[in-house]
Design a protein around this motif. Structure first.
Motif, mmCIF file in Angstrom:
data_model
loop_
_atom_site.group_PDB
_atom_site.id
_atom_site.type_symbol
_atom_site.label_atom_id
_atom_site.label_comp_id
_atom_site.label_asym_id
_atom_site.label_seq_id
_atom_site.Cartn_x
_atom_site.Cartn_y
_atom_site.Cartn_z
ATOM 1 N N GLY A 1 0.291 5.118 3.652
ATOM 2 C CA GLY A 1 -0.032 4.806 2.258
ATOM 3 C C GLY A 1 -1.447 5.216 1.899
ATOM 4 O O GLY A 1 -1.692 5.854 0.881
ATOM 5 N N ILE A 2 -2.384 4.890 2.788
ATOM 6 C CA ILE A 2 -3.791 5.217 2.552
ATOM 7 C C ILE A 2 -3.967 6.727 2.457
ATOM 8 O O ILE A 2 -4.602 7.256 1.552
ATOM 9 C CB ILE A 2 -4.659 4.692 3.724
ATOM 10 N N LEU B 1 -5.329 16.751 -6.644
ATOM 11 C CA LEU B 1 -5.197 16.889 -8.091
ATOM 12 C C LEU B 1 -6.562 16.998 -8.764
ATOM 13 O O LEU B 1 -6.803 17.909 -9.552
ATOM 14 C CB LEU B 1 -4.407 15.697 -8.665
ATOM 15 N N ILE C 1 0.835 -1.210 0.000
ATOM 16 C CA ILE C 1 0.000 0.000 0.000
ATOM 17 C C ILE C 1 0.869 1.260 0.000
ATOM 18 O O ILE C 1 0.615 2.211 -0.743
ATOM 19 C CB ILE C 1 -0.962 -0.004 1.206
ATOM 20 N N SER C 2 1.923 1.247 0.817
ATOM 21 C CA SER C 2 2.808 2.413 0.858
ATOM 22 C C SER C 2 3.478 2.635 -0.486
ATOM 23 O O SER C 2 3.619 3.762 -0.944
ATOM 24 C CB SER C 2 3.883 2.239 1.922
ATOM 25 N N THR D 1 -4.757 22.340 -6.893
ATOM 26 C CA THR D 1 -3.410 22.777 -7.256
ATOM 27 C C THR D 1 -3.343 23.377 -8.660
ATOM 28 O O THR D 1 -2.531 24.256 -8.910
ATOM 29 C CB THR D 1 -2.411 21.612 -7.160
ATOM 30 N N ILE E 1 -1.766 9.122 1.859
ATOM 31 C CA ILE E 1 -1.098 9.828 0.768
ATOM 32 C C ILE E 1 -1.879 9.630 -0.534
ATOM 33 O O ILE E 1 -2.020 10.552 -1.328
ATOM 34 C CB ILE E 1 0.389 9.388 0.638
ATOM 35 N N MET E 2 -2.427 8.438 -0.714
ATOM 36 C CA MET E 2 -3.210 8.195 -1.928
ATOM 37 C C MET E 2 -4.420 9.115 -1.983
ATOM 38 O O MET E 2 -4.704 9.746 -2.992
ATOM 39 C CB MET E 2 -3.666 6.740 -1.949
ATOM 40 N N VAL F 1 -3.329 12.827 -2.585
ATOM 41 C CA VAL F 1 -2.882 13.087 -3.943
ATOM 42 C C VAL F 1 -4.078 13.161 -4.892
ATOM 43 O O VAL F 1 -4.200 14.083 -5.694
ATOM 44 C CB VAL F 1 -1.895 11.974 -4.358
ATOM 45 N N ILE F 2 -4.980 12.199 -4.742
ATOM 46 C CA ILE F 2 -6.131 12.157 -5.639
ATOM 47 C C ILE F 2 -7.022 13.379 -5.429
ATOM 48 O O ILE F 2 -7.395 14.076 -6.372
ATOM 49 C CB ILE F 2 -6.942 10.863 -5.414
#
Lengths: 267, 333, 267
Positions: C177-178, C188, A33-34, C193, C180-181, C184-185
């Protein structure tokens, strides 16, 4: 007792690293996942880059591929901070809860011992992205290739990475003095995103600030010029390895001073 | 015997932020802050010999941890001198660290994700333990506790008891001169506590290691310590043998008797007959606190028998716990 | 009184937030730096484009949009995923679940104090400065009302998404991980941004059918539209309302199902 030199520390680090990787394999879900998260971050970066610059042949005298080269350079030079110094992010938590004290009782360098605890493997994905981008841009620009160039590139990339490491160390160490230092670290972390732009887009005042006060320009712009524009390398580019080393040294001193000042929370 | 730790008149002061209360206070704190000086350790001196087990006691916030941090070189004293194994700890932290081991009851210093044996191997490298000594130590451990099932278990999967045991073993691994144990039995069950006490005692005996033990569990003190040091509010209250401790407030014993008739009334009578004893009564017993420096229990009993018909009796020694409680509450005269 | 317990949480949050005066300073500096980089970057982009209007937006439009998007981001970012993840890992969630308040609500209202301070300390000053500096480039009329309504819904959608993603932490330990995903989504695809207008065509249309653009793009486009057509306003707000309800139900439902599963398995 033998003297503890670089070789002693290198051996210890490798052993910890090997054990750490072994144990990470047992948390496969987290690892996957990371890694996916990291890939997402990089893809989103590329998409943003592409959306912004796809319709312009050049930006302030920088061609699309030169911009891409800078981008790749910044990705590679911020990899070491991600991989080797990620435990800085837990520093505040450790200090706040008093757990930091447990690092203080070993007969080895405290900074080393603390950072050696975490190796962040997902930074390697970023490294792959960065190197890929660099090679792609290198070919597209048509830069010559020689062993000397490669050597220069390696040296400048490594020393450039020290700048980001230094910034992060200093920011993380701020937790020894102030309470909610997360914002400081977060702020410095955002510098990573600004490193990829050529410093010439800024006005002289900010060029000065980003060169001397917040040395973001040394993460990618100055060091990359040595390879990117070999005909007109400014003095600052040649100095960038020294800058990197100096900054790292200063940040190390700050970190250690903070840790020594640290007295644990009560009880 | 030689002194391993020498402390002379150390004092440690901290600067603490005064926070104001409530919403208005927080707003004020934004603009001005005031600090006050807190003296955590106040002029403490002691000498500890090689091989001693010393119980370092005191209520919460007494300054125990601060003293230990100074002995381990993490903190520099505001004034005074410390020598640990001939070193000034804070001036040479790493050298001092080689000579000491530290265990915090609730904070494992082992690598969380690694099996214990791998942590041991890393410690072997970090402390540069020669192969022979390392093997000897493991053999000793094997003879003292059943470590086989622990060795290949990651620390994070261990129970609290196993983790504490592992931490203690890790602290002794490089054969340090001194081991600091901070509440090693906190949160453990009775049998694990006993196991850990036996282990500490055995290691102290085998390796002649000095042990400094802070704890709130008097069971630890009774089982392990020959000498105790008590501090409160940064000041030294007591530093002597365990035997002296119980005689510290005089040689007290509690005599409990049961008599026919109304206990309360009898108790009042007894109080008049024995003015030097303190007498109280509950539903079942009349308790008489006897100070044996003034009158022996037998004399008291003799006096009582003449006036009251005693049906049943008990004799209680004052417990360490009660003495310590008394010291915390009343201090030392 | 029912409202009172919520207000108490809000008040506690405000006090807590004010404890950290330095974090405010650092945050303001961080935002200024970001905006400086954004300013010069877009200036360079517009300069190399050679025209005043790119993708239907002038340089001023773009800048105002991005400045307010940043202010909006600071106001809306609640770090919910982190909070839930940490609570789950530390086991504190068990205590929170015992509180006489739904966890979803408890978390939201605990954070609402920061909402209030952030609104007054970052968003409002930014808005005023932008309005003054641009000499009325930000229309002040009925659009303000639409904007407020839109922001309220945006906050709700954003929180629902955060809570939904946070719930996933019940299944995996990979909070980083969770998170950051998600980040980012959302950043964007919501136009936080880069304004949506700059996205290439098929991508842009696709984004209108996703919930993310309701978070940043919708309120900002309502705010910057000086002459709002009833039809545009209705579609935008209607779309938001739809996502608002849908995401609310989805996140609530997912939490309920997950919690049952965890309780049964004794997670």
């Amino acid at each position: 007792m033998q003297k503890k030199g670089i070789r002693f520390y290198l051996r210890i680090y490798c052993k910890i690293l090997a054990q750490d990787l072994k144990s990470k394999m047992s948390y496969r879900a987290d690892f996957i996942i990371s890694t996916v998260g990291m890939i997402f971050t990089n893809i989103s970066g590329f998409v943003s880059f592409w959306i912004l610059f796809r319709s312009f042949p050049s930006l302030n005298g920088w061609s699309y591929y030169e911009m891409l080269f800078l981008y790749g350079f910044s990705l590679v030079s911020i990899t070491p901070v991600q991989c080797f110094f990620d435990n800085n992010w837990s520093l505040r938590q450790n200090v706040y809860s008093g757990d930091f004290i447990k690092y203080c009782f070993r007969p080895i360098n405290l900074f080393f011992y603390y950072q050696s605890e975490v190796f962040d493997i997902k930074g390697l994905g970023q490294l792959a992205f960065g190197i890929g981008t660099l090679i792609y841009a290198w070919v597209k620009i048509g830069l010559p290739f020689s062993v000397l160039m490669l050597l220069k590139m390696t040296v400048f990339l490594l020393t450039a990475s020290l700048v980001m490491i230094a910034l992060q160390n200093a920011a993380a160490a701020s937790c020894f003095w102030i309470e909610n230092s997360f914002y400081v670290l977060d702020l410095v972390c955002r510098f990573k995103d600004y490193a990829k732009y050529p410093i010439t887009i800024f006005s002289p005042v900010f060029r000065f600030i980003f060169t001397f006060l917040m040395p973001i320009a040394f993460i990618a712009y100055y060091p990359s010029l040595v390879v990117l524009r070999p005909d007109a390398v400014p003095l600052l580019s040649w100095l960038s390895p020294l800058v990197g080393i100096a900054f790292f040294f200063v940040s190390y001193k700050i970190w250690m001073r903070g840790a020594m000042k640290y007295s644990g929370t009560g009880s | 015997m030689s002194a391993i730790i020498e402390i002379r008149n150390i004092t440690k002061e901290f600067k603490v932020l005064n926070r104001r209360e409530g919403l208005k206070g927080s707003l004020k704190d934004l603009f001005s802050r005031d600090y006050k000086i807190v003296r955590a350790v106040d002029n403490i001196s002691m000498t500890i010999e090689q091989g001693e087990i010393v119980g370092y006691l005191g209520p919460n916030g007494a300054g125990k941890s601060t003293t230990i941090k100074m002995m381990t070189g993490v903190l520099e004293p505001t004034s005074g001198e410390i020598l640990v194994g001939g070193n000034v700890p804070y001036q040479n932290r790493t050298k001092n660290a080689q000579e000491i081991g530290v265990v915090f009851g609730q904070r494992s210093q082992l690598w969380w994700a690694l099996p214990l044996i791998e942590s041991f191997k890393l410690l072997k490298d970090i402390y540069q333990i020669p192969d022979k000594e390392y093997d000897g130590m493991l053999a000793l451990y094997q003879s003292l506790v059943d470590i086989e099932p622990l060795l290949h278990k990651p620390v994070r999967q261990m129970s609290l008891g196993q983790r504490t045991l592992s931490d203690i073993l890790a602290a002794f691994l490089h054969n340090p001169k001194i081991v600091f144990l901070d509440e090693p039995t906190i949160g453990l069950d009775v049998s694990m506590k006993a196991k850990i006490r036996t282990l500490i005692q055995a290691l102290n005996r085998e390796k002649h290691t000095t042990v400094i033990l802070t704890t709130h569990d008097m069971g630890d003190v009774d089982a392990l310590c020959r000498r105790i040091v008590i501090i409160d509010k940064g000041k030294m209250l007591y530093d002597n043998d365990m035997e002296h401790l119980k005689g510290f407030f005089g040689s007290y014993r509690t005599l409990k008797i049961r008599v026919d008739g109304d206990l309360k009334a009898h108790a009042e009578e007894i109080a008049k007959e024995l003015p030097e004893c303190s007498v109280s009564a509950d539903e079942e017993w009349i308790s008489i606190l006897v100070d044996e420096d003034k009158a022996t229990v037998m004399e008291v009993l003799g006096t009582l028998q003449t006036a009251h018909s005693i049906r049943d009796m008990q004799l209680q020694e004052i417990s360490t716990e009660e003495v310590i409680k008394k010291i915390y509450e009343e201090g030392v005269q | 009184m029912k409202l009172k317990k919520y207000i108490t949480l809000t008040r506690a949050g405000i006090i807590e937030a004010l404890q950290f005066r330095l974090s405010f300073v650092v945050m303001v500096i961080g935002n200024l730096l970001y905006l400086i980089v954004v300013y010069f970057l877009w200036k360079a982009i517009y300069a190399s484009a050679g025209t005043d209007v790119v993708n239907g937006m002038t340089f001023n439009d773009t800048l105002i949009y991005l400045v307010l998007a940043t202010a909006l981001f600071n106001f809306m970012e609640m770090y919910t995923v982190w909070e839930i993840g940490r609570n789950i890992q530390s086991g504190k969630i068990v205590l929170d679940l015992l509180k006489p308040m739904e966890y979803r609500k408890y978390l939201f209202w605990s954070y609402s104090g920061t909402f209030v301070t952030q609104f007054f300390l970052t968003f409002l000053p930014t808005f005023i400065v932008v309005s003054v500096v641009t000499h009325g480039a930000v229309p002040l009329g009925i659009n303000l009302l639409y904007f407020v309504i839109s922001v309220v819904m945006a906050v709700s959608i954003n929180y629902s998404i955060d809570f939904l993603v946070g719930t996933i932490c019940l299944y995996t330990e990979s909070i980083w991980g969770i998170n950051i995903m998600k980040q980012v989504i959302v950043l964007l695809l919501s136009g936080a941004t880069i304004p949506l207008a700059f996205f290439p065509e098929p991508l842009r249309s696709a984004m209108y059918y996703l919930p993310f653009q309701s978070i940043y793009n919708a309120p900002l486009s309502l705010l910057l539209d000086g002459d709002p057509q009833p039809q545009t306003v209705l579609t935008t707000l209607g779309m938001q309302a739809m996502w608002c309800i849908f995401m609310l139900l989805l996140s609530k439902g997912f939490w309920k199902v997950s919690l049952r599963q965890i309780t049964v398995n004794g997670g």
